[in-house]
Design a protein around this motif. Structure first.
Motif, short mmCIF file in Angstrom:
data_model
loop_
_atom_site.label_atom_id
_atom_site.label_comp_id
_atom_site.label_asym_id
_atom_site.label_seq_id
_atom_site.Cartn_x
_atom_site.Cartn_y
_atom_site.Cartn_z
N MET A 1 -2.47 -22.24 -20.17
CA MET A 1 -3.65 -22.13 -19.32
C MET A 1 -3.30 -22.63 -17.92
O MET A 1 -2.62 -23.63 -17.76
N GLU A 2 -3.78 -21.94 -16.92
CA GLU A 2 -3.49 -22.30 -15.54
C GLU A 2 -4.31 -23.51 -15.13
O GLU A 2 -5.50 -23.60 -15.40
N GLN A 3 -3.63 -24.46 -14.46
CA GLN A 3 -4.30 -25.67 -14.00
C GLN A 3 -5.11 -25.36 -12.75
O GLN A 3 -4.62 -24.73 -11.83
N GLN A 4 -6.36 -25.83 -12.73
CA GLN A 4 -7.19 -25.65 -11.54
C GLN A 4 -7.16 -26.95 -10.74
O GLN A 4 -7.19 -28.04 -11.31
N HIS A 5 -7.08 -26.83 -9.43
CA HIS A 5 -7.03 -27.98 -8.56
C HIS A 5 -8.42 -28.26 -8.00
O HIS A 5 -9.15 -27.34 -7.66
N GLU A 6 -8.74 -29.53 -7.91
CA GLU A 6 -9.98 -29.90 -7.26
C GLU A 6 -9.68 -30.13 -5.79
O GLU A 6 -8.71 -30.80 -5.44
N PHE A 7 -10.50 -29.56 -4.93
CA PHE A 7 -10.28 -29.66 -3.50
C PHE A 7 -11.37 -30.49 -2.84
O PHE A 7 -12.52 -30.48 -3.27
N LEU A 8 -11.00 -31.20 -1.78
CA LEU A 8 -11.91 -32.02 -1.02
C LEU A 8 -11.98 -31.50 0.41
O LEU A 8 -11.03 -30.92 0.92
N THR A 9 -13.08 -31.76 1.08
CA THR A 9 -13.21 -31.39 2.49
C THR A 9 -12.54 -32.45 3.36
O THR A 9 -12.26 -33.57 2.90
N THR A 10 -12.30 -32.12 4.61
CA THR A 10 -11.72 -33.11 5.52
C THR A 10 -12.66 -34.29 5.72
O THR A 10 -12.21 -35.42 5.88
#
Length: 62
Positions: A1-10
């Motif tokens: 399963m492909e790992q999903q990344h959590e993203f943050l705003t600047t």
């Protein structure tokens, strides 16, 4: 399963490190943070793992 990344705003990253948004944008452009540009205005999204690595003093993926 492909790992999903959590993203943050600047803004979120700036609050975490107690620096300005421009500083975070400079870190993104210079490669200190792994990030993707999401608009032509210059908005960035930063990987949470990159923020954690910078806070721990390690260079993620370098």
């Amino acid at each position: 399963m492909e790992q999903q990344h959590e993203f943050l705003t600047t803004t979120e990253v700036a609050a975490f490190f107690r620096v300005g948004r421009k500083t975070v944008s400079q870190w993104c452009r210079s490669g200190h943070l792994k990030a993707i540009r999401v608009s032509e205005k210059g908005d960035w999204r930063v990987r949470r793992t990159s923020v954690e690595a910078l806070a721990a003093g390690t260079a993620e993926g370098q």
